[in-house]
Motif scaffolding. Structure first.
Motif, PDB file in Angstrom:
ATOM      1  N   LEU A   1       0.835  -1.279  -0.139  1.00 31.20           N
ATOM      2  CA  LEU A   1      -0.174   0.047   0.022  1.00 31.20           C
ATOM      3  C   LEU A   1       0.991   1.046   0.038  1.00 31.20           C
ATOM      4  O   LEU A   1       0.600   2.185  -0.837  1.00 31.20           O
ATOM      5  CB  LEU A   1      -0.881   0.060   1.208  1.00 31.20           C
ATOM      6  CG  LEU A   1      -1.940  -1.037   1.209  1.00 31.20           C
ATOM      7  CD1 LEU A   1      -2.722  -1.150   2.437  1.00 31.20           C
ATOM      8  CD2 LEU A   1      -3.197  -0.349   0.200  1.00 31.20           C
TER       9      LEU A   1
ATOM     10  N   VAL B   1      -8.610   3.284  -0.050  1.00 32.48           N
ATOM     11  CA  VAL B   1      -8.196   2.313  -0.942  1.00 32.48           C
ATOM     12  C   VAL B   1      -9.511   1.340  -0.958  1.00 32.48           C
ATOM     13  O   VAL B   1     -10.149   1.141  -0.122  1.00 32.48           O
ATOM     14  CB  VAL B   1      -6.855   1.398  -0.183  1.00 32.48           C
ATOM     15  CG1 VAL B   1      -5.961   2.430   0.082  1.00 32.48           C
ATOM     16  CG2 VAL B   1      -7.349   1.087   1.285  1.00 32.48           C
TER      17      VAL B   1
ATOM     18  N   VAL C   1     -11.342  -2.102  -1.609  1.00 33.15           N
ATOM     19  CA  VAL C   1     -11.149  -3.556  -1.586  1.00 33.15           C
ATOM     20  C   VAL C   1     -11.765  -4.540  -2.067  1.00 33.15           C
ATOM     21  O   VAL C   1     -13.100  -4.351  -1.758  1.00 33.15           O
ATOM     22  CB  VAL C   1     -10.593  -3.920   0.150  1.00 33.15           C
ATOM     23  CG1 VAL C   1     -10.231  -5.200   0.340  1.00 33.15           C
ATOM     24  CG2 VAL C   1      -9.703  -2.969   0.597  1.00 33.15           C
TER      25      VAL C   1
ATOM     26  N   THR D   1      -5.145  -7.347   5.268  1.00 35.17           N
ATOM     27  CA  THR D   1      -5.392  -6.175   4.582  1.00 35.17           C
ATOM     28  C   THR D   1      -6.096  -5.066   5.656  1.00 35.17           C
ATOM     29  O   THR D   1      -5.621  -3.853   5.603  1.00 35.17           O
ATOM     30  CB  THR D   1      -6.429  -6.335   3.315  1.00 35.17           C
ATOM     31  OG1 THR D   1      -5.703  -7.121   2.595  1.00 35.17           O
ATOM     32  CG2 THR D   1      -6.549  -4.898   2.616  1.00 35.17           C
ATOM     33  N   LEU D   2      -6.878  -5.566   6.378  1.00 32.59           N
ATOM     34  CA  LEU D   2      -7.685  -4.782   7.370  1.00 32.59           C
ATOM     35  C   LEU D   2      -6.739  -4.052   8.491  1.00 32.59           C
ATOM     36  O   LEU D   2      -6.601  -3.070   8.936  1.00 32.59           O
ATOM     37  CB  LEU D   2      -9.067  -5.408   8.053  1.00 32.59           C
ATOM     38  CG  LEU D   2     -10.225  -5.768   7.074  1.00 32.59           C
ATOM     39  CD1 LEU D   2     -11.113  -6.455   7.769  1.00 32.59           C
ATOM     40  CD2 LEU D   2     -10.473  -4.330   6.452  1.00 32.59           C
TER      41      LEU D   2
ATOM     42  N   ALA E   1      -4.238  -1.612   6.878  1.00 25.96           N
ATOM     43  CA  ALA E   1      -5.152  -0.499   6.795  1.00 25.96           C
ATOM     44  C   ALA E   1      -5.340   0.448   8.122  1.00 25.96           C
ATOM     45  O   ALA E   1      -5.000   1.766   8.128  1.00 25.96           O
ATOM     46  CB  ALA E   1      -6.582  -0.547   5.978  1.00 25.96           C
TER      47      ALA E   1
ATOM     48  N   GLU F   1      -8.553   4.543   4.815  1.00 29.47           N
ATOM     49  CA  GLU F   1      -9.979   3.946   4.959  1.00 29.47           C
ATOM     50  C   GLU F   1     -10.215   2.924   4.013  1.00 29.47           C
ATOM     51  O   GLU F   1     -10.034   3.174   2.742  1.00 29.47           O
ATOM     52  CB  GLU F   1     -10.855   5.138   4.874  1.00 29.47           C
ATOM     53  CG  GLU F   1     -12.552   4.881   4.834  1.00 29.47           C
ATOM     54  CD  GLU F   1     -13.187   5.926   4.715  1.00 29.47           C
ATOM     55  OE1 GLU F   1     -14.344   5.706   4.694  1.00 29.47           O
ATOM     56  OE2 GLU F   1     -12.898   7.056   4.366  1.00 29.47           O
ATOM     57  N   PRO F   2     -10.261   1.668   4.349  1.00 24.43           N
ATOM     58  CA  PRO F   2     -10.351   0.636   3.235  1.00 24.43           C
ATOM     59  C   PRO F   2     -12.083   0.724   2.831  1.00 24.43           C
ATOM     60  O   PRO F   2     -13.061   0.347   3.727  1.00 24.43           O
ATOM     61  CB  PRO F   2     -10.132  -0.680   3.996  1.00 24.43           C
ATOM     62  CG  PRO F   2     -10.422  -0.349   5.577  1.00 24.43           C
ATOM     63  CD  PRO F   2     -10.218   1.086   5.746  1.00 24.43           C
TER      64      PRO F   2
ATOM     65  N   ILE G   1     -14.711  -1.523   1.381  1.00 27.96           N
ATOM     66  CA  ILE G   1     -14.750  -3.035   1.111  1.00 27.96           C
ATOM     67  C   ILE G   1     -15.821  -3.442   0.557  1.00 27.96           C
ATOM     68  O   ILE G   1     -17.254  -3.070   0.843  1.00 27.96           O
ATOM     69  CB  ILE G   1     -14.918  -3.746   2.201  1.00 27.96           C
ATOM     70  CG1 ILE G   1     -13.181  -3.187   3.263  1.00 27.96           C
ATOM     71  CG2 ILE G   1     -14.523  -5.190   2.167  1.00 27.96           C
ATOM     72  CD1 ILE G   1     -13.537  -3.434   4.603  1.00 27.96           C
TER      73      ILE G   1
ATOM     74  N   TYR H   1     -17.395   2.231  -4.777  1.00 24.77           N
ATOM     75  CA  TYR H   1     -16.375   2.698  -4.554  1.00 24.77           C
ATOM     76  C   TYR H   1     -16.033   4.240  -4.690  1.00 24.77           C
ATOM     77  O   TYR H   1     -15.639   4.985  -3.467  1.00 24.77           O
ATOM     78  CB  TYR H   1     -15.092   2.098  -5.375  1.00 24.77           C
ATOM     79  CG  TYR H   1     -14.802   0.679  -4.885  1.00 24.77           C
ATOM     80  CD1 TYR H   1     -14.650   0.124  -3.745  1.00 24.77           C
ATOM     81  CD2 TYR H   1     -15.005  -0.354  -6.029  1.00 24.77           C
ATOM     82  CE1 TYR H   1     -14.463  -0.939  -3.336  1.00 24.77           C
ATOM     83  CE2 TYR H   1     -14.657  -1.810  -5.781  1.00 24.77           C
ATOM     84  CZ  TYR H   1     -14.496  -2.122  -4.334  1.00 24.77           C
ATOM     85  OH  TYR H   1     -14.288  -3.431  -4.064  1.00 24.77           O
TER      86      TYR H   1
END
Length: 266
Positions: A64, A75, A77, A90-91, A94, A100-101, A103, A189
């Motif tokens: 990242l 970002v 996901v 991944t979480l 982040a 801020e993912p 998802i 997104y």
């Protein structure tokens, strides 16, 4: 990630779901079963074991940063439940990087993934949120599997997951047309980013909607992809749509390739 794995082991034990020492000799609790009614496809047990290593959270954080993400950035996901450990990684990354993912997750899972009825990724996510280990909530969910609507899943499992999604209050994606499915995800997104640029797209697993149907996706290297072939829109997945929009793609699927490229143990 290590704290998250410990919490998931406790939540799994509380549900009376023992860990199989043959499948998961390290006792991570992040390895599922060979087959269940929410299983979508074949999966490699060694890959699921490998990704339970907390070092994968460090790898995702590194990727990242290499993609240009910095604190406060958004970002995207796209998470298949086939690799719950990679979602946790991944979480965790982040959280550590203060990103801020955004998802979108699918709940169907390949063999040895989050494919235990009653302890799918949805229950894993609830466990981690209840323990205060993650804050991010998904912007949408899908059943996943073939055509993103679970055509390759046992009908009872497909119905179970659909019911759980509907009861959860999160937008339910039920679109079997690839081009419309991808366009909807891209719009979600962008909306969730609230006008901010999306700094990276993290693809976890091999979901139909994220991968698309063009064979060129098989050439996308694991990790931070230096080149993503972009086919015409009718066969594009989110990976190619993000690449076409200039968003860096982090591809977490070929686990052996990830290990070889970045020096992690297989």
């Amino acid at each position: 990630m290590a704290r998250a794995a410990a919490a998931l082991r406790e939540c799994r034990a509380a549900l009376g779901l023992p860990i199989d020492p043959d499948a998961d000799p390290n006792g991570t609790g992040l390895v599922g079963v060979e087959r269940s009614e929410i299983t979508t496809s074949a999966g490699r047990l060694e890959a699921k074991r490998t990704t339970a290593n907390p070092a994968f959270a460090g790898l995702v954080a590194y990727l990242l940063r290499e993609a240009g993400a910095r604190p406060g950035d958004a970002v995207a996901v796209g998470a298949s439940s086939s690799f719950p450990a990679l979602i946790v990684a991944t979480l965790a990354a982040a959280e550590a990087l203060r990103l801020e993912p955004l998802i979108i997750s699918s709940l169907g899972a390949s063999q040895w993934g989050a494919n235990i009825p009653g302890f799918s990724w949805l229950e894993m996510e609830e466990c981690l949120r209840d323990r205060g280990l993650i804050e991010a909530r998904p912007i949408a969910r899908a059943v996943g599997g073939e055509e993103d609507v679970g055509r390759d899943m046992d009908p009872a499992g497909r119905s179970l997951l659909a019911g759980r999604i509907r009861a959860g209050g999160v937008l339910f994606l039920e679109e079997a047309d690839l081009e419309r499915n991808v366009a909807r995800r891209m719009a979600l997104y962008r909306e969730a980013a609230g006008g901010r640029p999306i700094k990276a797209f993290v693809n976890i697993g091999g979901s139909w909607a994220n991968m698309g149907t063009d064979s060129g996706v098989l050439s996308v290297e694991p990790g931070l992809a230096r080149r993503v072939p972009v086919p015409p829109p009718p066969s594009r997945g989110v990976i190619q749509a993000m690449a076409a929009a200039g968003v860096p793609v982090i591809h977490l699927l070929n686990v052996r390739g990830l290990c070889d490229r970045y020096g992690l143990p297989w």
